[in-house]
Design a protein around this motif. Structure first.
Motif, PDB file in Angstrom:
ATOM      1  N   ALA A   1      40.145 114.375 -15.496  1.00  0.00           N
ATOM      2  CA  ALA A   1      38.720 114.583 -15.764  1.00  0.00           C
ATOM      3  C   ALA A   1      38.459 115.995 -16.257  1.00  0.00           C
TER       4      ALA A   1
ATOM      5  N   LEU B   1      37.201 117.085 -19.861  1.00  0.00           N
ATOM      6  CA  LEU B   1      35.988 117.907 -19.977  1.00  0.00           C
ATOM      7  C   LEU B   1      36.228 119.054 -20.942  1.00  0.00           C
TER       8      LEU B   1
ATOM      9  N   PHE C   1      36.473 117.669 -24.610  1.00  0.00           N
ATOM     10  CA  PHE C   1      35.205 117.237 -25.213  1.00  0.00           C
ATOM     11  C   PHE C   1      34.189 118.371 -25.286  1.00  0.00           C
ATOM     12  N   PHE C   2      34.239 119.254 -24.291  1.00  0.00           N
ATOM     13  CA  PHE C   2      33.342 120.411 -24.308  1.00  0.00           C
ATOM     14  C   PHE C   2      33.626 121.274 -25.528  1.00  0.00           C
TER      15      PHE C   2
ATOM     16  N   SER D   1      32.443 119.529 -28.714  1.00  0.00           N
ATOM     17  CA  SER D   1      30.982 119.599 -28.833  1.00  0.00           C
ATOM     18  C   SER D   1      30.529 120.998 -29.218  1.00  0.00           C
ATOM     19  N   LEU D   2      31.170 121.987 -28.580  1.00  0.00           N
ATOM     20  CA  LEU D   2      30.767 123.367 -28.851  1.00  0.00           C
ATOM     21  C   LEU D   2      31.040 123.729 -30.301  1.00  0.00           C
TER      22      LEU D   2
ATOM     23  N   PHE E   1      34.368 109.688 -20.896  1.00  0.00           N
ATOM     24  CA  PHE E   1      34.130 110.873 -21.715  1.00  0.00           C
ATOM     25  C   PHE E   1      33.817 110.506 -23.150  1.00  0.00           C
ATOM     26  N   VAL E   2      34.588 109.527 -23.691  1.00  0.00           N
ATOM     27  CA  VAL E   2      34.360 109.118 -25.078  1.00  0.00           C
ATOM     28  C   VAL E   2      32.956 108.542 -25.227  1.00  0.00           C
TER      29      VAL E   2
ATOM     30  N   PHE F   1      30.320 111.321 -24.866  1.00  0.00           N
ATOM     31  CA  PHE F   1      30.308 112.128 -26.087  1.00  0.00           C
ATOM     32  C   PHE F   1      29.627 111.378 -27.231  1.00  0.00           C
TER      33      PHE F   1
ATOM     34  N   ALA G   1      25.684 116.231 -27.077  1.00  0.00           N
ATOM     35  CA  ALA G   1      27.071 115.852 -26.799  1.00  0.00           C
ATOM     36  C   ALA G   1      27.673 116.751 -25.732  1.00  0.00           C
ATOM     37  N   ILE G   2      27.402 118.035 -25.850  1.00  0.00           N
ATOM     38  CA  ILE G   2      27.966 118.981 -24.889  1.00  0.00           C
ATOM     39  C   ILE G   2      27.366 118.724 -23.510  1.00  0.00           C
TER      40      ILE G   2
ATOM     41  N   THR H   1      28.852 115.515 -22.063  1.00  0.00           N
ATOM     42  CA  THR H   1      30.237 115.700 -21.639  1.00  0.00           C
ATOM     43  C   THR H   1      30.296 116.330 -20.257  1.00  0.00           C
ATOM     44  N   VAL H   2      29.512 117.396 -20.088  1.00  0.00           N
ATOM     45  CA  VAL H   2      29.464 118.053 -18.782  1.00  0.00           C
ATOM     46  C   VAL H   2      28.953 117.081 -17.725  1.00  0.00           C
TER      47      VAL H   2
ATOM     48  N   PHE I   1      31.586 114.740 -16.506  1.00  0.00           N
ATOM     49  CA  PHE I   1      32.476 115.397 -15.540  1.00  0.00           C
ATOM     50  C   PHE I   1      31.810 115.473 -14.162  1.00  0.00           C
TER      51      PHE I   1
END
Lengths: 275, 171
Positions: free
Chosen positions: A13, A17, A20-21, A24-25, B54-55, B58, B75-76, B79-80, B83
Motif C-alpha cells: 500500500a 501510494l 501514484f502520488f 499525480s504530482l 489505487f488504480v 487514481f 488524483a493526488i 491516491t492519498v 492509502f
C-alpha cells in the motif's frame, strides 16, 4: 531478493501510494500553470535567498574598497556641484542720469560665511578687489545695514558685521543723530543700541531708525525701529533699543555700496589735517 | 463478483455525473465545497486488492480532474485517500469472517463506524486537495478552515446519500 519482494508486498500500500502520488504530482505540476509557476518560484526563491545570504556575508570582505570608491564618487560629484564653482560674473547696478550725478553704485555679493553668536561677528562675501571692492565700503542687504568691509582679497572680502563691538554707525531717529552700537550689554543678534541722543527728547516706540547724512551708507537706509528708550546710569543720553530689520542669521545676498565720490571727499578732508 | 463490478460501475457513473454537473456549481462561496464523488472510493468492497484500489482511485480522480480542468489535483487527493482507507480498514476491521464481497456501507457496518470512516477519509482527501490547490504555506489557516467546512458539507451529503439508499444487511 526474496525478502525484498516480501517486504515490498507486505507494505505494498505504501509503495503504491508513493507511485501514484508521484504520478499525480507530476501531472499536477506539468499541466497546471499556477502550480508549475509556484514550484519554479519557490525553488528560485530558495536559490535566490541562499545567494543573497552568501553575498551579504561576502560584501563585508570588500567593505573597505566599497567605502573608498564611494568616497571617490562623492568627491567627484561634489566637484560637479554648482556651488563649487566660483561665480565670477558681477552684476553692477548703475543708474545713468543726466540731471543727478551718480554717487553710489551697488555690487551684488553672496554671503559665504556668516556668524551671529560671537562677540565680534564677521561675514565673508564672494566679491573682492577684482570687482572693485575696497576696504571701508558699506554693505547693506535689501532690508537694512549689514556692516563695513574690513579686508579685501582678490576674490573675497570680509565684512565687519553690525554685530561687532567696534562697529559704530551714524544713525538718525526723528532727525536726531546718534551712533548705533552693538554688544554693550546685549549679545542678541536682533537688537542694537542707539546712543548719544539727548535725554530730554522723548522717542516713541516704533519710530524708524535710518542712517544719517554722516554715515558711509546712503542717507535714509533702513536700520530698524525703536522698541525701548530710557536713561540708564544717570547719563545725559538716552539708551535706545533698536530692533534691527535684518535677520542676520538668514543673510544670503548683500550689496556692497561703492561711493564714487568718497575719494574726493577723503582727499579734501585730508588737506585739513595737513594745514 | 460480476454483480459488484456492475454496481460499482453504475455508482461510478452516477457519482461522477452528479459531481461534475451538479455539485461543481454548488458551494458556500469558496469556503465549503462538496466532493461527493469520493463516496465511490469509500464504498469499494473490502476484498479489493490494493493495486486495483489505487488504480481505481487514481482513475476516479483523473476523471473528475478532466471536468474540473485541474489535471492531477483530485488524483493526488484520491491516491492519498486510498492509502488512508487501506490503513484505516486494516486497523479497525478483521478481514476474515465476511460474506462474499461486502461493502463498507452504512447499512452493513453500522452508523458509528461509518461516520468515523467517512469523516477521516473525507478529511484527508480534502486536506490534500485544498493544500495542493493553494500550493503555498502562507495561507495555511484559511486552507484549514476550507478543509474543515468542506469536510462537514461532504460528510453531510454522504450521509444523506447513504440513508437514501439504505439497505439493512445482516453480517
Amino acid at each position: 531478493m526474496r525478502n525484498l519482494w516480501l517486504f515490498i508486498s507486505k507494505y505494498n500500500a505504501f509503495f503504491l501510494l508513493v507511485i501514484f502520488f508521484t504520478i499525480s504530482l507530476i501531472l499536477l505540476i506539468n499541466n497546471n500553470s499556477y502550480q508549475r509557476a509556484s514550484v519554479w518560484n519557490s525553488s528560485n526563491q530558495l536559490v535566490g535567498t541562499a545567494y543573497e545570504r552568501v553575498n551579504e556575508f561576502s560584501s563585508y570582505l570588500v567593505l573597505g574598497k566599497t567605502n573608498d570608491s564611494l568616497a571617490a564618487e562623492n568627491a567627484r560629484l561634489r566637484n560637479l556641484l554648482k556651488s563649487s564653482y566660483y561665480d565670477d560674473s558681477v552684476k553692477q547696478i548703475t543708474v545713468k542720469d543726466s540731471v543727478l550725478k551718480q554717487q553710489y553704485t551697488y555690487t551684488v555679493a553672496r554671503v559665504i560665511n556668516n556668524s551671529v553668536h560671537q562677540k565680534n561677528n564677521y561675514l565673508t562675501i564672494n566679491r573682492g578687489s577684482k570687482h572693485g571692492i575696497k576696504k571701508g565700503m558699506g554693505v547693506i542687504a535689501s532690508s537694512g545695514v549689514v556692516g563695513i568691509v574690513l579686508n579685501v582679497s582678490e576674490n573675497f572680502s570680509t565684512v565687519r558685521s553690525l554685530l561687532h563691538t567696534e562697529t559704530k554707525i551714524s544713525a538718525s531717529v526723528d532727525g536726531n543723530i546718534g551712533s548705533l552700537v552693538w554688544g554693550e550689554g546685549n549679545y542678541d543678534s536682533r537688537f542694537a543700541l542707539l546712543k548719544d541722543i539727548q535725554s530730554h527728547l522723548t522717542i516713541k516706540k516704533g519710530t524708524r531708525v535710518i542712517t544719517s547724512e554722516f554715515s558711509l551708507f546712503p542717507p535714509g537706509t533702513n536700520i530698524g525701529y525703536v522698541t525701548d528708550s530710557d536713561t540708564r546710569d544717570g547719563n545725559s543720553a538716552l539708551n535706545i533699543q533698536v530692533k534691527l530689520d535684518i535677520d542676520f542669521a538668514k543673510l544670503q545676498y548683500v550689496y556692497v555700496i561703492i561711493n564714487l565720490l568718497s575719494e574726493e571727499q577723503l582727499n579734501l578732508e585730508a588737506q585739513n589735517k595737513v594745514e | 463478483m460480476g454483480r459488484a463490478v456492475i454496481i460499482n460501475s453504475i455508482r461510478f457513473i452516477l457519482l461522477i455525473a452528479t459531481q461534475v454537473f451538479l455539485f461543481k456549481n454548488i458551494g458556500y462561496y469558496n469556503l465549503s465545497i462538496p466532493y461527493l464523488y469520493i463516496l465511490f472510493i469509500l464504498l469499494l468492497p473490502f476484498g479489493i486488492p490494493n493495486t486495483l484500489l489505487f488504480v481505481l482511485a487514481f482513475f476516479t480522480g483523473i476523471t473528475v480532474d478532466v471536468f474540473y480542468d485541474t489535471l492531477g489535483l483530485n488524483a493526488i487527493a484520491c491516491t492519498v485517500m486510498a492509502f488512508v482507507r487501506i490503513v484505516f480498514i486494516s486497523v479497525t476491521v478483521q478481514r476474515d469472517g465476511f460474506d462474499n464481497e461486502p461493502e463498507p456501507s452504512l447499512g452493513i457496518m453500522g452508523f458509528r463506524w461509518f461516520i468515523f470512516y467517512a469523516v477521516i477519509l473525507t478529511f484527508f482527501h480534502h486536506l490534500i486537495l485544498f493544500s495542493f490547490e493553494t500550493f503555498k504555506f502562507s495561507e495555511l489557516g484559511f486552507t484549514l478552515i476550507r478543509v474543515v467546512l468542506s469536510t462537514f458539507f461532504t460528510v453531510f451529503l454522504i450521509l444523506i446519500t447513504e440513508f437514501a439508499f439504505f439497505r439493512k444487511k445482516i453480517r
